[in-house]
Design a protein around this motif. Structure first.
Motif, mmCIF file in Angstrom:
data_model
loop_
_atom_site.group_PDB
_atom_site.id
_atom_site.type_symbol
_atom_site.label_atom_id
_atom_site.label_comp_id
_atom_site.label_asym_id
_atom_site.label_seq_id
_atom_site.Cartn_x
_atom_site.Cartn_y
_atom_site.Cartn_z
ATOM 1 N N MET A 16 0.834 -1.203 0.000
ATOM 2 C CA MET A 16 0.000 0.000 0.000
ATOM 3 C C MET A 16 0.871 1.255 0.000
ATOM 4 O O MET A 16 0.635 2.194 -0.764
ATOM 5 C CB MET A 16 -0.932 -0.029 1.217
ATOM 6 C CG MET A 16 -1.846 1.166 1.370
ATOM 7 S SD MET A 16 -1.079 2.516 2.329
ATOM 8 C CE MET A 16 -0.851 1.745 3.911
ATOM 9 N N ALA A 19 2.405 1.752 -3.408
ATOM 10 C CA ALA A 19 1.447 2.310 -4.365
ATOM 11 C C ALA A 19 1.297 3.812 -4.175
ATOM 12 O O ALA A 19 1.385 4.596 -5.138
ATOM 13 C CB ALA A 19 0.093 1.621 -4.211
ATOM 14 N N VAL A 27 -6.177 3.039 -3.965
ATOM 15 C CA VAL A 27 -5.719 1.664 -3.796
ATOM 16 C C VAL A 27 -6.921 0.783 -3.495
ATOM 17 O O VAL A 27 -7.916 1.253 -2.939
ATOM 18 C CB VAL A 27 -4.672 1.520 -2.668
ATOM 19 C CG1 VAL A 27 -3.419 2.300 -2.992
ATOM 20 C CG2 VAL A 27 -5.249 1.940 -1.314
#
Length: 815
Positions: A16, A19, A27
């Motif tokens: 996460m 990203a 996400v």
């Protein structure tokens, strides 16, 4: 035009962060409950709260996958979980279960819901029904072309999301029961065992094997569309989704960054092709071979990789020699190689030698040696399966608390003699954070405070997600103030801003879990009160004639008829026998195929077996009678209620349910629709645009040639255990793979009926006409005899048992 979103996977907290720090606008992640990637890292409740806060502070949305089918006994737990997610400030839920979607809309009407690709939305009509249910976004099936996506986007009122990079499923998502039936791990419950990545042989009718290059006959390549970003951006889709919740954080970092940069380049009128290294990095981080997929018209051999189901890597060169005594492998490089790189030979590179020189890097064109113990043949192709330098740079983009993506702020600093200084930070969302100094400004005795000094202190935002691009000063000349006060004000304002940004949906309050669980009913209609109805599904006129010629038509309530090409003849045959015929529509019906459906509605038939949400919508809106197929994945009474509410007269339950789970549905079902379940027949395990027959033993390698189709329903896929799965097709030449064994509940019909099943379906579409007729007669006589099998029925049952039958999931179920 809406801003186009890069949507990245987050299978772990680290992924996460990767990203977010590489430019994701949103996400998608799974919690530890009800997620379609049960084997990903997923997020416990405490970790999820931290993830939401982290993303929201940085302006990134969080979509949570609650995209599994929910059993009746799990509904209360599901409700409690949704209540937690609602209060946790999740931006949207990604759902598969239509019953649970209706529940969420009813009790949390301001909670945004997205239709998962597991809902198999593959036409405008599917999307329109989902829109009417209250979905704000639909994730379309991966099989659609860019032109179809554009058509749907222009003609609906919901946002459209599409997959643009990563793994492909060989089957339409949400329609695969193969993992479930052969291993008990249901893809619809987040536990797919990836049977498409296993080895198979294709067997002809005469028993001979098709000579295929490789044995991974059902394993697709990965889709990669980075160099088509312009067409993707102009398709009308608002969200470009990267697959990969099972992938490592470095993968997420690399792919997110490249697609984000590509989108930014497109916005500036530049091309992603300006830097080919981007495409090479995508190959290096992970690929099973790349295809542009169905999005851009690729089919069959253009999407499949029969040689390897895992990472293919990047071609490095060939084995020049292997000196076992010296334990050295010689390679003539066609690409660069670095210490730490992984090779397809199963080793990680240690030393790189050119003669007596040891080095960490070598380049294309060089002849080198590496230390090696193992097996390698001269001339063997070697692939680089991991790139140490790429992994290192990817890690550096998000590790150690780095803030790679900054949110621009406007800052106003005010300081007047004798007054407490004030700092205001404002973000683009209109959030304003103010901090006041702890000490009033004083007159400077020597050096006065300058605007430049204030600016320097306020810009010290290195370990925060912010940067200041707009300064406003109201600073009286000749003032003195400790720098520490400015720093304190900056820190306090940043903390305030974090608190403001962390919550995106203010005003969400508890709905009260205990008041919500109604399950759509209070007591149901009672179980097994009336005799069960018998319906038969046939494929062609020969089967229809055989059944009607040997069984009293009064024993069969309806006949589902599959062959649309022969429908006129079938109507005549059924009418002459006094039988009620139902047109069985294909499970998949793309936009252009609805014109044929509408012609059928004027052909003298009023009953349709519908395999998709769009078909149900169109049939009922045109006054037809609809009976839904098990492809709609009904797992609970809420789903029954939704389909009944749209007009379904019969709802076929999922073949993944146990009998006791069917009872739980029936006990709480007050919908008008009758409940149907499969009592005999081979379950359709997959439906695919990919044709293994035409690709491997025909002339359909790079295009679909319906006129030259060799799929005559006699081919079989054989797995490594020797199980053989019939390969057939629908009217549009889509492959259908059936289970190796037929479900047969002939000796358990009373249990099926007493569990709450109103309609017993006998599917004989793959049987020879003579056997088909015998099977139907055996079921009809057993029902008439009070569920006792007579001598002929016992004979039929013994014959079927010898061929190989199964009870499916009626007793074992799925997790």
């Amino acid at each position: 035009m809406k801003k186009i979103e890069i949507l990245s996977p987050a299978g772990s907290f680290e992924a996460m962060i990767a990203a977010v720090q590489n430019g994701a606008d949103a996400v998608y992640l799974g919690g530890s409950e009800f997620s379609a990637r049960a084997f990903a890292g997923n997020f416990g409740r405490e970790e999820l709260l931290k993830a939401i806060e982290y993303c929201h502070i940085r302006g990134v949305k969080v979509y949570l996958t609650v995209n599994t089918l929910v059993k009746e006994a799990e509904i209360e737990k599901f409700i409690e979980y949704v209540e937690f997610l609602y209060e946790s400030d999740i931006d949207a839920l990604i759902l598969q279960d239509i019953g649970m979607a209706s529940l969420v809309r009813r009790h949390w009407p301001d909670f945004e819901i997205h239709a998962s690709t597991q809902m198999s939305a593959h036409s405008l009509e599917d999307v329109r029904l989902l829109e009417s249910m209250g979905f704000s976004r639909v994730v379309l099936s991966r099989e659609l072309s860019i032109e179809e996506i554009s058509h749907i986007s222009k003609n609906c009122g919901v946002e459209i999301e599409i997959f643009v990079h990563g793994a492909l499923c060989i089957c339409y998502s949400g329609q695969c029961l193969m993992s479930s039936m052969i291993g008990g791990r249901s893809g619809n419950r987040g536990r797919c065992a990836q049977p498409c990545r296993r080895e198979y042989s294709l067997i002809r009718a005469d028993g001979s094997k098709v000579n295929a290059k490789g044995s991974y006959l059902m394993s697709p390549q990965d889709v990669c569309t980075a160099d088509e970003i312009a067409r993707l951006a102009e398709s009308g889709a608002v969200s470009l989704k990267i697959e990969g919740r099972m992938k490592r954080p470095e993968y997420v970092a690399v792919v997110t960054k490249i697609y984000k940069k590509a989108l930014e380049r497109h916005a500036r009128g530049e091309s992603i092709l300006a830097d080919r290294q981007y495409i090479k990095d995508l190959y290096s981080i992970f690929n099973r071979g790349f295809t542009k997929g169905y999005l851009f018209g690729k089919v069959n051999a253009q999407i499949i990789n029969t040689l390897k189901p895992s990472n293919a890597g990047v071609y490095l060169g060939e084995v020049a020699y292997y000196d076992r005594q010296r334990k050295k492998l010689g390679i003539k490089l066609e690409d660069g190689l670095s210490k730490g790189d992984g090779l397809s030979l199963g080793v990680s590179v240690g030393r790189i030698l050119t003669g007596r020189i040891i080095k960490d890097h070598a380049y294309a064109g060089e002849s080198i040696e590496i230390d090696f113990i193992g097996e390698a043949a001269d001339g063997e192709k070697i692939y680089k399966t991991s790139n140490a330098s790429l992994l290192k740079s990817a890690g550096q983009s998000y590790e150690n608390g780095i803030e790679s993506v900054k949110i621009q702020l406007s800052a106003r600093f005010e300081a007047m003699l004798g007054e407490y200084p004030k700092l205001t930070l404002t973000d683009s969302d209109g959030n304003k954070a103010s901090a006041q100094g702890s000490k009033a400004a004083e007159k400077a005795l020597k050096v006065s405070l300058s605007e430049q000094k204030v600016k320097e202190q306020l810009e010290k935002l290195g370990n925060t997600p912010y940067s200041i691009n707009d300064f406003h000063m109201a600073l009286e000349e000749g003032l003195s103030m400790p720098v520490s006060i400015i720093n304190e004000m900056r820190r306090e304002a940043v903390e305030q801003l974090n608190d403001m940004r962390a919550v995106r949906h203010r005003g969400r309050t508890s709905r009260g879990v205990s008041a919500i669980y109604e399950a759509g009913a209070s007591g149901g209609k009672g179980l097994g009160k009336n005799s069960p109805k018998l319906r038969v599904k046939v494929r062609n006129a020969e089967q229809l004639k055989a059944v009607l010629g040997s069984t009293n038509f009064k024993d069969i309530e309806m006949i589902y008829y599959e062959s649309i090409e022969e429908l006129a003849d079938a109507i005549e045959i059924a009418s002459a026998a006094g039988a009620r015929l139902v047109c069985s529509l294909p499970r998949i019906m793309r936009n252009w195929e609805y014109s044929g459906f509408k012609r059928l509605m004027g052909s003298g038939i009023a009953d349709f077996q519908t395999g998709s949400l769009g078909q149900l919508r169109v049939a009922c809106e045109n006054g037809m009678t609809a009976h839904t197929d098990y492809s709609l994945n009904v797992f609970n009474s809420f789903s029954v209620n939704v389909l009944s509410g749209y007009g379904a007269k019969t709802v076929c339950l999922s073949p993944e349910l146990r009998l006791d789970e069917i009872s739980e549905i029936a006990e709480r079902n007050e919908a008008d629709a009758e409940l149907e379940a499969l009592a005999y027949g081979r379950v359709q395990l997959m439906i695919s645009e990919y044709c293994p027959v035409g690709t491997l033993d025909g002339s359909c390698g790079e295009s679909r040639k319906k006129a030259a189709c060799k799929n005559d329903s006699t081919y079989l896929l054989e797995d490594q255990k020797g199980e053989r799965f019939p390969v057939s097709k629908d009217g549009s030449c889509r492959s259908i793979i059936y289970n190796s064994k037929a479900v047969c509940m002939l000796d358990h019909l009373e249990e099926m009926h007493s569990s709450g099943v109103d309609v017993l379906r006998i599917d004989i579409s793959l049987e020879e006409p003579k056997l088909a007729a015998e099977i139907v007669k055996a079921y009809a006589s057993t029902i008439k005899n009070g569920y006792r099998l007579d001598a002929k029925a016992l004979e039929v049952y013994a014959s079927l048992k010898e061929q190989g039958i199964t009870k499916g999931h009626y007793y074992r179920g799925v997790e």
